[in-house]
Design a protein around this motif. Structure first.
Motif, PDB file in Angstrom:
ATOM      1  N   GLY A   1       0.753  -1.241   0.000  1.00  0.00           N
ATOM      2  CA  GLY A   1       0.000   0.000   0.000  1.00  0.00           C
ATOM      3  C   GLY A   1       0.783   1.290   0.000  1.00  0.00           C
ATOM      4  O   GLY A   1       0.486   2.206  -0.756  1.00  0.00           O
ATOM      5  N   ASN A   2       1.790   1.437   0.840  1.00  0.00           N
ATOM      6  CA  ASN A   2       2.470   2.723   0.930  1.00  0.00           C
ATOM      7  C   ASN A   2       3.409   2.967  -0.250  1.00  0.00           C
ATOM      8  O   ASN A   2       3.421   4.056  -0.828  1.00  0.00           O
ATOM      9  CB  ASN A   2       3.218   2.831   2.258  1.00  0.00           C
ATOM     10  N   HIS A   3       4.204   1.968  -0.620  1.00  0.00           N
ATOM     11  CA  HIS A   3       5.028   2.087  -1.826  1.00  0.00           C
ATOM     12  C   HIS A   3       4.122   2.235  -3.046  1.00  0.00           C
ATOM     13  O   HIS A   3       4.431   2.993  -3.975  1.00  0.00           O
ATOM     14  CB  HIS A   3       5.923   0.860  -1.954  1.00  0.00           C
ATOM     15  N   ALA A   4       3.000   1.516  -3.020  1.00  0.00           N
ATOM     16  CA  ALA A   4       2.035   1.607  -4.123  1.00  0.00           C
ATOM     17  C   ALA A   4       1.574   3.043  -4.329  1.00  0.00           C
ATOM     18  O   ALA A   4       1.586   3.571  -5.456  1.00  0.00           O
ATOM     19  CB  ALA A   4       0.825   0.712  -3.829  1.00  0.00           C
ATOM     20  N   GLN A   5       1.169   3.680  -3.261  1.00  0.00           N
ATOM     21  CA  GLN A   5       0.666   5.050  -3.369  1.00  0.00           C
ATOM     22  C   GLN A   5       1.771   6.019  -3.761  1.00  0.00           C
ATOM     23  O   GLN A   5       1.564   6.945  -4.551  1.00  0.00           O
ATOM     24  CB  GLN A   5       0.033   5.465  -2.040  1.00  0.00           C
ATOM     25  N   GLY A   6       2.973   5.805  -3.194  1.00  0.00           N
ATOM     26  CA  GLY A   6       4.088   6.673  -3.544  1.00  0.00           C
ATOM     27  C   GLY A   6       4.430   6.601  -5.015  1.00  0.00           C
ATOM     28  O   GLY A   6       4.621   7.636  -5.677  1.00  0.00           O
ATOM     29  N   VAL A   7       4.512   5.384  -5.561  1.00  0.00           N
ATOM     30  CA  VAL A   7       4.831   5.213  -6.977  1.00  0.00           C
ATOM     31  C   VAL A   7       3.699   5.751  -7.852  1.00  0.00           C
ATOM     32  O   VAL A   7       3.943   6.425  -8.861  1.00  0.00           O
ATOM     33  CB  VAL A   7       5.118   3.731  -7.297  1.00  0.00           C
ATOM     34  N   ALA A   8       2.457   5.452  -7.481  1.00  0.00           N
ATOM     35  CA  ALA A   8       1.320   5.926  -8.268  1.00  0.00           C
ATOM     36  C   ALA A   8       1.318   7.445  -8.364  1.00  0.00           C
ATOM     37  O   ALA A   8       1.148   8.023  -9.458  1.00  0.00           O
ATOM     38  CB  ALA A   8       0.013   5.431  -7.645  1.00  0.00           C
ATOM     39  N   HIS A   9       1.516   8.113  -7.245  1.00  0.00           N
ATOM     40  CA  HIS A   9       1.477   9.581  -7.234  1.00  0.00           C
ATOM     41  C   HIS A   9       2.665  10.166  -7.983  1.00  0.00           C
ATOM     42  O   HIS A   9       2.506  11.096  -8.799  1.00  0.00           O
ATOM     43  CB  HIS A   9       1.455  10.073  -5.792  1.00  0.00           C
TER      44      HIS A   9
END
Length: 324
Positions: free
Chosen positions: A77-85
């Motif tokens: 979740g957190n790496h996911a959101q960081g990469v997505a943004h």
């Protein structure tokens, strides 16, 4: 390029794009710990965790042609959101491989930040295999969550800031407790401290029963967790230390610490009551160690990197109902 040059180059690319998070304190927390407690709240970073730093560092380091083809990552979740943004801000596509049991908030946020989300069963499937296959099929660049030099260099910016801020407060020795999964943040902070504040020592903190880094440091050889599920600290549940991160952790870090789920929940409640910040369980384990494992921590002051705040409402409610 040396490691320090890599970190400084990443910090230059990050400038103006990441938030410089403060060091917070509370006399109430100091009283519990019996020493000064300083908290660096990366829950206030873009997307709610330090992961945006590593994501921006890695994506911004790609050559334009490679970057234009898009990126892929796997994360709870957190790496996911960081990469997505970071990908969306760069105007490129992103695909994120996420476990189906990740907090709904993190899945929804990742989609809202512009990523295509591919769900998998982390008890039966390998995110690494899925991510590698999709990268090959679509020509995407894989942004690993921790075992990637540019990601580690980005996370090291936490340590660069921390070293400067601690120095301004007259803190030049003691333990810096870091929430640890695969070790990207912990190794990045350790490298930054080695260069800028050698009297400060990074120490990884994990959930009890998922303390592969602690056990690996103690034995000198990589130790795996028997499971990747079954703990509320979902953000830092990884199978084993990274191939790149473990040598750094072994060279620079002090012994690991492990805290219980109740420790993490209690730390979440205290962070809300005393610092007015929202932490997720995996982002609160460092503070939990600082407050409830004081006999295992060294220094007149202790610094805890609170790594993230992306918590489901039900879990946060549980923390407040039990310990507020």
């Amino acid at each position: 390029m040396s490691t320090l040059e890599l970190i400084e180059a990443a910090a230059t690319r990050l400038s103006g794009h990441v938030r410089r998070t403060p060091l917070l304190s509370s006399p109430f927390l100091d009283e519990i710990a019996g020493r000064r407690v300083l908290v660096k709240p990366e829950c206030l970073q873009h997307t709610g965790s330090f992961k945006f730093r590593g994501a921006w560092s890695a994506i911004s380091a790609l050559d334009p042609e490679t970057r234009a083809r898009g990126v892929i990552a796997y994360s709870s979740g957190n790496h996911a959101q960081g990469v997505a943004h970071a990908a969306t801000l760069h105007g490129i596509a992103s695909v994120i491989v996420m476990p189906s049991d990740a907090p709904r908030l993190k899945i929804d946020n990742t989609r809202a930040l512009g990523a295509e989300v591919v769900l998998y069963d982390r008890g039966r499937e390998s995110r690494e295999e899925i991510g590698t296959a999709l990268a090959g099929e679509r020509g995407l660049t894989l942004i690993r969550p921790y075992d990637e030099p540019q990601v580690i260099a980005g996370q090291a910016s936490v340590g660069l800031e921390l070293a400067e801020q601690a120095g301004e407060l007259g803190v030049d020795s003691g333990d810096v407790l870091v929430c640890c999964g695969g070790g990207g943040l912990t190794s990045g902070v350790a490298l930054a401290l080695e260069a800028r504040a050698p009297g400060l020592r990074a120490r990884p903190v994990e959930p009890e029963g998922f303390d592969d880094v602690k056990r690996s440091l103690a034995s000198g050889t990589v130790s795996r967790n028997t499971s990747e599920t079954g703990n509320i600290c979902d953000a830092i549940l990884t199978p084993e230390p990274g191939k790149i991160t473990f040598p750094i952790l072994s060279r620079l870090c002090g012994p690991g610490l492990a805290v219980s789920e109740d420790d993490a929940l209690r730390a979440m409640a205290l962070a809300f009551l005393r610092l007015k910040i929202v932490l997720e369980p995996g982002g609160a384990v460092s503070l939990a160690a600082a407050l409830f494992h004081v006999d295992q921590v060294e220094g007149d002051s202790v610094i805890a990197v609170a790594s993230g705040g992306n918590v489901d409402a039900a879990v946060f409610r549980t923390a407040l109902e039990r310990f507020a």
